[in-house]
Design an enzyme around this catalytic site. Structure first.
Site, PDB file in Angstrom:
ATOM      1  N   CYS A   1       1.439  41.986 -40.012  1.00  0.00           N
ATOM      2  CA  CYS A   1       0.349  42.453 -40.863  1.00  0.00           C
ATOM      3  C   CYS A   1       0.531  41.810 -42.231  1.00  0.00           C
ATOM      4  O   CYS A   1       1.504  42.103 -42.935  1.00  0.00           O
ATOM      5  CB  CYS A   1       0.347  43.974 -40.985  1.00  0.00           C
ATOM      6  SG  CYS A   1      -0.915  44.615 -42.115  1.00  0.00           S
TER       7      CYS A   1
ATOM      8  N   HIS B   1      -6.051  36.738 -32.557  1.00  0.00           N
ATOM      9  CA  HIS B   1      -7.348  36.853 -33.218  1.00  0.00           C
ATOM     10  C   HIS B   1      -8.382  35.995 -32.503  1.00  0.00           C
ATOM     11  O   HIS B   1      -8.097  34.873 -32.083  1.00  0.00           O
ATOM     12  CB  HIS B   1      -7.274  36.393 -34.672  1.00  0.00           C
ATOM     13  CG  HIS B   1      -6.543  37.345 -35.561  1.00  0.00           C
ATOM     14  ND1 HIS B   1      -7.175  38.301 -36.325  1.00  0.00           N
ATOM     15  CD2 HIS B   1      -5.212  37.489 -35.789  1.00  0.00           C
ATOM     16  CE1 HIS B   1      -6.266  38.995 -36.990  1.00  0.00           C
ATOM     17  NE2 HIS B   1      -5.067  38.521 -36.681  1.00  0.00           N
TER      18      HIS B   1
ATOM     19  N   GLU C   1     -10.072  45.502 -36.442  1.00  0.00           N
ATOM     20  CA  GLU C   1      -8.646  45.330 -36.227  1.00  0.00           C
ATOM     21  C   GLU C   1      -8.189  46.067 -34.975  1.00  0.00           C
ATOM     22  O   GLU C   1      -8.515  47.236 -34.773  1.00  0.00           O
ATOM     23  CB  GLU C   1      -7.873  45.842 -37.451  1.00  0.00           C
ATOM     24  CG  GLU C   1      -6.431  45.434 -37.465  1.00  0.00           C
ATOM     25  CD  GLU C   1      -5.767  45.679 -38.815  1.00  0.00           C
ATOM     26  OE1 GLU C   1      -4.531  45.666 -38.856  1.00  0.00           O
ATOM     27  OE2 GLU C   1      -6.487  45.860 -39.820  1.00  0.00           O
TER      28      GLU C   1
ATOM     29  N   CYS D   1      -7.840  42.447 -43.882  1.00  0.00           N
ATOM     30  CA  CYS D   1      -6.859  42.127 -42.838  1.00  0.00           C
ATOM     31  C   CYS D   1      -6.244  40.782 -43.195  1.00  0.00           C
ATOM     32  O   CYS D   1      -6.922  39.749 -43.136  1.00  0.00           O
ATOM     33  CB  CYS D   1      -7.524  42.079 -41.466  1.00  0.00           C
ATOM     34  SG  CYS D   1      -6.393  41.620 -40.132  1.00  0.00           S
TER      35      CYS D   1
ATOM     36  N   GLY E   1      -6.042  38.423 -40.271  1.00  0.00           N
ATOM     37  CA  GLY E   1      -7.400  38.000 -39.957  1.00  0.00           C
ATOM     38  C   GLY E   1      -7.885  36.918 -40.901  1.00  0.00           C
ATOM     39  O   GLY E   1      -8.539  35.953 -40.491  1.00  0.00           O
TER      40      GLY E   1
END
Length: 277
Positions: A74, A151, A200, A209, A212
């Site tokens: 993260c 992703h 998410e 994110c 992301g």
């Protein structure tokens, strides 16, 4: 014995951090992580972050989603933890060892090198990840990138026009993605700028994110939509992403400590610090 926590956020993506680097934490499992993350009956957060000793880095970071699932990486949490640490650090994660350091723009994080192989995302079967031959209504031909977690990025004319709250969970749980997927809808607005919204994995719609933003920037760069340094603007704010010539992704952005507190571990089914098991 009550357990101390630190509430932090990166562009509105918020975390409850439990610091066990010098003092053992109680055992955390999916059920207790979800209970702590609950915004009505717990402390409330997008992710629960545990800091623990590490044999291979300065410390170890573990990350749990609100549904109790543990995730590999993260970016926003790494910036928050970098701020908490207050100096350059090497951080062990499930995605490998990553580095963070204070920067003029907040905290800079070296996120590692992106992976593009269908089995590295992973997908259920082989296909071209540069323009996947799949679609969910108006969302089609995504590019898939793994930046520590998986992703799928859809480039669209207008990110706000996409009903991501409805399509996000459908795509996340599609059988094509055996480990589920983070869903990104993005628009390249200039050679150095991208607008982004993210559904998410395990958390839902989020204000920001970090992984992301990294994955989307890399996807846009691979398609020739932007240059190798971009600003990615999310609902919660902006991150700067650079894809260096050595292949390393560097993400730079702010992080904030909101407040500190403590809680009774018994209320969440946890063992107190130092207990067995």
């Amino acid at each position: 014995m009550r357990i101390a926590f630190i509430k932090m956020h990166g562009l509105g993506n918020d975390f409850v951090v439990l610091d066990g680097r010098t003092r053992p934490l109680p055992k955390i499992d999916a059920t207790s992580a979800a209970a702590l993350a609950d915004r009505h009956t717990g402390i409330g957060c997008d992710q629960l972050v545990l800091l623990e000793p590490s044999a291979s880095a300065d410390f170890r970071m573990r990350i749990f989603n609100p549904d109790g699932s543990e995730v590999e990486a993260c970016g926003n949490a790494t910036r928050a933890v970098g701020l908490l640490h207050g100096a350059a650090a090497r951080i062990e994660t499930l995605a490998g060892v990553i580095s963070s350091a204070p920067s003029g723009g907040g905290i800079a994080v070296e996120m590692g090198k992106p992976r593009f192989g269908w089995n590295e995302i992973p997908l259920a079967y082989a296909m071209d990840t540069h323009a996947m031959p799949v679609a969910w209504e108006e969302l089609d031909a995504p590019i898939a990138v793994n930046v520590g977690n998986p992703h799928a990025i859809f480039f669209v004319p207008d990110t706000d026009a996409v009903d991501l709250a409805r399509l996000g969970p459908e795509i996340e749980h599609d059988s094509l993605f055996p480990e589920r997927i983070n869903v990104n809808v993005a628009t390249a607005t200039a050679r150095d700028a991208i607008r982004l919204r993210v559904w998410e994995r395990g958390a839902g719609l989020t204000r920001a994110c970090g992984t992301g933003a990294c994955a989307t920037a890399i996807g846009a760069m691979r398609r020739g939509l932007v240059d190798r340094k971009v600003t990615v603007r999310l609902p919660g704010g902006a991150l700067r992403i650079e894809w260096r010539e050595d292949g390393e992704i560097v993400m730079t952005g702010p992080a904030t400590e909101s407040f500190r507190g403590d809680f009774d571990p018994v209320a969440y089914g946890l063992y107190s610090s130092g207990s067995a098991e």
